[in-house]
Design an enzyme around this catalytic site. Structure first.
Site, PDB file in Angstrom:
ATOM      1  N   TRP A  10      52.103  49.087  41.658  1.00 23.35           N
ATOM      2  CA  TRP A  10      52.617  47.715  41.526  1.00 23.35           C
ATOM      3  C   TRP A  10      51.739  46.711  42.272  1.00 23.35           C
ATOM      4  O   TRP A  10      51.939  45.505  42.143  1.00 23.35           O
ATOM      5  CB  TRP A  10      54.045  47.634  42.083  1.00 23.35           C
ATOM      6  CG  TRP A  10      55.064  48.407  41.309  1.00 23.35           C
ATOM      7  CD1 TRP A  10      54.853  49.238  40.223  1.00 23.35           C
ATOM      8  CD2 TRP A  10      56.481  48.449  41.553  1.00 23.35           C
ATOM      9  NE1 TRP A  10      56.032  49.772  39.795  1.00 23.35           N
ATOM     10  CE2 TRP A  10      57.050  49.311  40.584  1.00 23.35           C
ATOM     11  CE3 TRP A  10      57.314  47.844  42.486  1.00 23.35           C
ATOM     12  CZ2 TRP A  10      58.429  49.570  40.537  1.00 23.35           C
ATOM     13  CZ3 TRP A  10      58.679  48.101  42.443  1.00 23.35           C
ATOM     14  CH2 TRP A  10      59.232  48.955  41.475  1.00 23.35           C
ATOM     15  N   LYS A  11      50.837  47.176  43.106  1.00 19.69           N
ATOM     16  CA  LYS A  11      50.009  46.288  43.934  1.00 19.69           C
ATOM     17  C   LYS A  11      50.929  45.325  44.711  1.00 19.69           C
ATOM     18  O   LYS A  11      52.032  45.718  45.073  1.00 19.69           O
ATOM     19  CB  LYS A  11      48.957  45.577  43.082  1.00 19.69           C
ATOM     20  CG  LYS A  11      48.142  46.599  42.262  1.00 19.69           C
ATOM     21  CD  LYS A  11      46.895  46.047  41.664  1.00 19.69           C
ATOM     22  CE  LYS A  11      46.145  47.160  40.914  1.00 19.69           C
ATOM     23  NZ  LYS A  11      44.896  46.743  40.354  1.00 19.69           N
ATOM     24  N   GLU A 163      38.590  54.911  38.919  1.00 13.92           N
ATOM     25  CA  GLU A 163      38.885  53.539  38.516  1.00 13.92           C
ATOM     26  C   GLU A 163      37.603  52.709  38.594  1.00 13.92           C
ATOM     27  O   GLU A 163      37.257  52.205  39.671  1.00 13.92           O
ATOM     28  CB  GLU A 163      39.934  52.928  39.453  1.00 13.92           C
ATOM     29  CG  GLU A 163      41.258  53.649  39.440  1.00 13.92           C
ATOM     30  CD  GLU A 163      42.405  52.741  39.874  1.00 13.92           C
ATOM     31  OE1 GLU A 163      43.339  52.592  39.097  1.00 13.92           O
ATOM     32  OE2 GLU A 163      42.330  52.162  40.965  1.00 13.92           O
ATOM     33  N   GLY A 169      42.026  45.311  35.956  1.00 14.28           N
ATOM     34  CA  GLY A 169      42.620  43.990  35.753  1.00 14.28           C
ATOM     35  C   GLY A 169      41.789  43.071  34.887  1.00 14.28           C
ATOM     36  O   GLY A 169      42.039  41.862  34.831  1.00 14.28           O
ATOM     37  N   GLY A 228      47.980  49.750  36.650  1.00 13.10           N
ATOM     38  CA  GLY A 228      48.291  48.561  37.432  1.00 13.10           C
ATOM     39  C   GLY A 228      49.217  47.635  36.663  1.00 13.10           C
ATOM     40  O   GLY A 228      50.422  47.883  36.552  1.00 13.10           O
ATOM     41  N   GLY A 229      48.659  46.587  36.090  1.00 11.16           N
ATOM     42  CA  GLY A 229      49.434  45.532  35.427  1.00 11.16           C
ATOM     43  C   GLY A 229      50.509  46.045  34.485  1.00 11.16           C
ATOM     44  O   GLY A 229      51.663  45.578  34.520  1.00 11.16           O
TER      45      GLY A 229
HETATM   46  O1  LIG Z   1      43.786  49.227  39.876  1.00  8.09           O
HETATM   47  C1  LIG Z   1      44.468  49.748  39.003  1.00  8.09           C
HETATM   48  C2  LIG Z   1      45.497  50.750  39.329  1.00  8.09           C
HETATM   49  O2  LIG Z   1      45.386  51.180  40.651  1.00  8.09           O
HETATM   50  C3  LIG Z   1      44.309  49.357  37.585  1.00  8.09           C
HETATM   51  O3  LIG Z   1      44.835  48.091  37.418  1.00  8.09           O
HETATM   52  P1  LIG Z   1      45.025  47.516  35.935  1.00  8.09           P
HETATM   53  O4  LIG Z   1      45.773  48.592  35.149  1.00  8.09           O
HETATM   54  O5  LIG Z   1      45.827  46.269  36.121  1.00  8.09           O
HETATM   55  O6  LIG Z   1      43.659  47.296  35.381  1.00  8.09           O
END
Ligand SMILES: O=C(CO)COP(=O)(O)O
Length: 248
Positions: A10-11, A163, A169, A228-229
């Site tokens: 979720w950051k 990653e 993102g 992430g998103g």
């Molecule tokens: O950093 C991420 C997951 O840790 C990837 O982020 P996104 O899926 O938003 O590109």
């Protein structure tokens, strides 16, 4: 590898009410319940998430951990023992955002990895190259250097997440050829140099969405996804989990 693992990072997002709605919806989603899934909320919400996840098969993950392994005067820090105490199973370590914004270096990450395994957590160690490093064809050397800290974890249970920084993102997902190339490289390096077992999981992360998950999970070298998103949206995350389940 035994099935694909999907972790939602979720950051720095979430609020009490939004987390409640999201976790309730995840619990009600059959695809999420049937897959191997974890969510990684911010520290402030781990207790809330643990209570909401009780009795479900969704595991709890933390986004970071302190390198200090004994309780004490470390203002602002959260120890691995605390994460285990509130019910975390996994902890992300070395995410590129931490390397970039908090200058986390390999010496620090090695300590975090040790602290995590000592507390019984499963580290999800993140690696990946920047766009400049890919363009200079230096990505494998960069990743090998990042993987070197795992040497001290031989025989322990851990997960690696690839990653590529340029895919996080940005909506720019790596191609299946690029993903397979790096995942094969990571697996071979861990097996040959770092005493990992063949069952080691390597997750892919970077703009994973419902519409590219099938192709990514079709790769045998991919052990799951770090999302992430799309993990903040129940429908997208549910569809990614469904894709993960299909390829088991
Ligand atoms: O950093 C991420 C997951 O840790 C990837 O982020 P996104 O899926 O938003 O590109």
């Amino acid at each position: 590898m035994t099935g694909k693992l999907v972790i939602g990072n979720w950051k720095m997002n979430g609020r009490l009410a939004a987390n409640l709605a999201l976790i309730d919806a995840l619990r009600a989603d059959a695809a999420v319940q049937a897959a191997q899934v974890a969510v990684a909320p911010p520290f402030a919400y781990l207790g809330q998430a643990a209570a909401l996840l009780a009795g479900s098969n969704i595991a709890l993950a933390a986004q970071d951990v302190s390198a200090f392994d004994k309780d004490g005067a470390y203002t602002g820090e959260v120890s691995a023992a605390m994460l285990a105490d509130v019910g975390c199973r996994y902890v992300l370590i070395g995410h590129s955002e931490r390397r970039q914004y908090f200058a986390e270096d390999h010496a620090l990450l090695a300590r975090k990895l040790q602290a995590a395994v000592a507390a019984g957590l499963i580290p999800v160690y993140c690696v990946g190259e920047t766009l400049a490093e890919r363009e200079a064809d230096a990505y494998k050397a960069v990743i090998a250097e990042q993987l070197a800290v795992l040497g001290a974890l031989a025989g322990r249970d851990y997960v690696v997440a690839y990653e590529p920084v340029w895919a996080i993102g940005t909506g720019k997902v790596a191609s299946v050829e690029q993903i397979d190339d790096v995942h094969q490289y990571i697996r071979a390096t861990l097996l040959q140099c770092h005493g990992a077992s063949d069952s080691i999981r390597v997750l892919y992360g970077g703009s994973v969405k419902a519409d590219n998950a099938d192709a990514i999970f079709s790769l045998q070298s991919v052990g799951g996804a770090l999302v992430g998103g799309a993990s903040l949206d129940v429908e997208s995350f549910g569809r990614i989990c469904q894709a993960a389940k299909k390829t088991v």
